[in-house]
Design a protein around this motif. Structure first.
Motif: not given
Length: 465
Positions: A279-289, A292-298, A330-338
């Motif tokens: 239920r707790t994780a290192p900051l890097e793990t949470v950020v990468r999690e 993750e859904p937007h890493l393979g979008r080109g 959501n913020l990462m999705q917006n960044a990848v979109d544009f």
């Protein structure tokens, strides 16, 4: 925007907002006021008016109220057409009564503004415009035609022509202004309500996914030992049953199916276990999690995880809260979109703060909306650019609002800005460009190790359905 959120918001469109009982009750108050006004004018001040015709006009309103009260239940919610009809009737009834009692020389003419204001808050724009035009038309007729009021001595009570003209102008402007004002305020309240609903649905959806992943992963964790035991015992049986082909085949099948169960549970449990340690994780793990859904979008997504110059090198361990993960996602999705080709995600920390910064190399936030980022339903986008970047995208403008609301709920402070492509070195030592979003928390809000009184996590608790 998930389709279920869109469907719920569609069901909340401006319709059936007002109950019949509300308009009937307001009309009873109006009827009582009209009766009292005529009684005082005739009995107290001795004014000469068409009492019979005025009484019939008021009676028409009484009959209408009785008709609706007996025909429909009190809790009936009016449709668009029904509400428009009732409010139009009120405008016409009041106009006829004003015609019989001096027209615009009657100070109660200001009450013509009430039905239009109500329409602006509960009806669609087309119905409000029609009712407003009706009110202005009847006001104009009252300016030209009316039965004057006479005193007991025969003197005619009438405003000077200039005052009547000014009153007419004031009423016309009042109809337009109050309708626009009431509609704008109502729209903003309605928009904010829809946006908050979408935020709640998004958070609930993220929570359900997190809980489901936790349940599955817990099952994988708890079943791991017995499956390993079954595999070990079946392997020993295979060695002992080499001389018995029939039984050997069954033992091999048992081991194969045990391995298959292990693989299935392992793949289903990737989201994490309902384990207190996870239920707790290192900051890097949470950020990468979150990313993750937007890493393979080109688009290239680069991570920069590092300690700030003013802090130690111990990475914070934070709680995997659904609102934090969903907001960052959501913020990462917006960044990848544009983004043109690259998105950079930086996570740094000091002794007092934790900062996550998301930037892209796109065109940045439009100057026309950068001051309103975070407001729901911001639609003024650059169609030629945004349409090319997200073809067929039919977002409702809620992504940034949801992200901002969820992250602020966790105690974060957000800042939206645009970088410069040339002449400005960013936190990565390279020239920045496009949009930059900074999310900052006080470290004590997220870092479990920095919270006083937080000791060992304790034993895992059973999942109660």
């Amino acid at each position: 925007m998930p389709s279920e959120i869109h469907d719920v918001l569609q069901e909340r469109e401006r319709s059936n907002w007002v109950r019949l009982r509300t308009l009937v009750l307001l009309r009873w108050f109006a009827i009582c006021g009209q009766i009292v006004a005529i009684f005082v004018a005739v009995r107290v001040y001795g004014l000469q008016i068409e009492v019979g015709a005025a009484a019939l006009t008021i009676l028409a309103s009484v009959l209408a109220n009785l008709f609706f009260s007996f025909l429909y239940p009190e809790n009936k919610r009016l449709s668009e057409r029904e509400a428009s009809f009732i409010l139009s009737f009120d405008v016409i009834q009041l106009s006829v009564l004003l015609y019989l009692t001096g027209g615009l020389s009657n100070p109660f003419a200001v009450l013509l503004l009430a039905p239009v204001t109500i329409a602006a808050t509960v009806l669609h724009l087309s119905s409000t415009v029609v009712l407003g035009i009706l009110a202005i038309a009847l006001t104009s007729l009252l300016y030209r035609f009316s039965i004057p009021i006479e005193t007991a001595t025969g003197d005619v009570l009438m405003l000077p022509a200039l005052f009547q003209f000014g009153f007419w102008v004031a009423l016309v402007i009042g109809v337009v202004f109050l309708a626009i004002y009431a509609r704008q305020v109502t729209n903003e309240m309605h928009t904010m309500g829809e946006a908050l609903l979408a935020t709640q649905l998004a958070l609930a959806r993220e929570q359900k996914l997190t809980d489901l992943g936790g349940v599955v992963a817990a099952a994988a964790h708890e079943l791991g030992t017995p499956l390993a035991t079954i595999k070990l015992v079946s392997s020993e049986l295979i060695e002992e049953l080499e001389a018995q082909p029939e039984l050997l085949e069954d033992a091999a099948l048992i081991r194969e199916q045990a391995e298959r169960c292990r693989d299935i549970l392992h793949s289903m449990g990737r989201a994490g276990k309902d384990d207190l340690h996870l239920r707790t994780a290192p900051l890097e793990t949470v950020v990468r999690e979150a990313a993750e859904p937007h890493l393979g979008r080109g688009k290239q997504v680069a991570f920069f995880i590092g300690v700030d110059e003013e802090s130690d090198d111990l990475q914070p361990t934070i709680t995997r809260r659904p609102e934090i993960i969903h907001g960052l996602r959501n913020l990462m999705q917006n960044a990848v979109d544009f983004a043109d080709s690259k998105v950079e995600i930086s996570a740094t920390w000091t002794a007092d703060q934790i900062t996550i910064q998301i930037s892209d190399d796109g065109h940045g936030f439009p100057q026309s909306v950068i001051g309103r980022i975070g407001d729901p339903f911001v639609r003024r986008r650059r169609g030629s650019i945004d349409g090319a970047r997200r073809p067929g995208y039919e977002g409702m403008g809620l992504g940034l609002f949801i992200a901002k609301t969820l992250l602020e709920r966790s105690g974060a402070k957000l800042n939206f800005a645009n970088g410069r492509r040339h002449g400005h070195a960013g936190w990565a030592g390279q020239a920045t460009g496009g949009a930059i979003v900074s999310v900052v928390w006080d470290r004590i809000l997220l870092d479990r190790t920095a919270q006083p009184g937080k000791g060992a996590l304790g034993q895992n608790q059973p999942i109660i359905s």
